[in-house]
Every structure is written in C-alpha cells, then in structure tokens.
Scaffold this active site. Structure first.
Site: not given
Length: 133
Positions: A71, A109, A120-122
């Site tokens: 994500l 990221s 989980v990628e921010l």
C-alpha cells in the site's frame, strides 16, 4: 464508457484485529468505525474495510490473505515529519527516505510494515504535483 474517478475503498484482511486497528488509527491517524459488526478505517475521502477472515463478507476476493498487500499513502507535509512521527511512536521504518515515482510524479517515500506484514509506503510529493486531482 464511464471513466474511473478515484479509489473509494479496499479490503484489508487481518489476523491481528486489535494490532491492526492500533497501527492504522493510533500510528497513522486514521479514524476507526465499528458498525453492524464491521470495522472500517477512514482517511480523507477513502475507506479501508477490515476483514478478520477470508470470505467474511461475500462476494470476496478469491484468495484474501493477511500480509499480501503493498500500500502507498500520501502524507500531508514533508516525509521527514512522517519519519519523526513514526520514530516517536516506536516504529522503525524498513527504509530511510527514498525517491520514487508515483501517480502524480516524483515523490519521496519511507516503507514500513503493519502488524500483518503488509508493506506500507508513506510518501510526500515534491513541489508542483497536483495532489487534489
């Protein structure tokens, strides 16, 4: 043909409901809803439905599994702030800040794992990207 406008929701299957809700609500700041025996997470104009077992609600994906998602969420503000927030909450990202190319162009990221092992990628877009599109 009608054009797709935006993502409305997706389903995340978890084997660790309490840890999952804590991660997405308390760590990432999403809002939790629990209605009619169903959990959901809300952020912006999007929603994540939470299932605790495959085919909990039908129809369902053919092979739902905890830990199978990759994500990416766009954060509000510089990615450095997100990294500081994570570390303050005891979360050690899998990577340092890296450059990536997202749907709207260049972004920076960091990657981490949720309690089920989903990646989980921010990310934060560099200046000039129209994030409201």
């Amino acid at each position: 043909m009608t054009q797709i406008k935006r993502l409305d929701h997706f389903v995340l299957t978890t084997a660790r409901l309490d840890e999952c809700l804590h991660f997405y609500a308390d760590v990432l700041g999403m809002r939790v809803s629990h209605e009619n025996g169903r959990y959901a997470l809300f952020f912006g104009r999007q929603k994540i439905n939470i299932h605790t077992r495959p085919t909990e609600f039908l129809p369902a994906a053919a092979c739902p599994q905890p830990g199978a998602l990759d994500l990416c969420f766009v954060v509000d503000g510089p990615i450095e702030e997100a990294r500081r927030m994570l570390r303050a909450r005891g979360i050690v990202p899998e990577t340092e800040i890296v450059k990536r190319r997202g749907a709207l162009g260049d972004m920076r990221s960091i990657y981490l794992r949720d309690p089920d092992g989903n990646l989980v990628e921010l990310c934060s877009y560099e200046t000039g990207a129209n994030e409201n599109a």
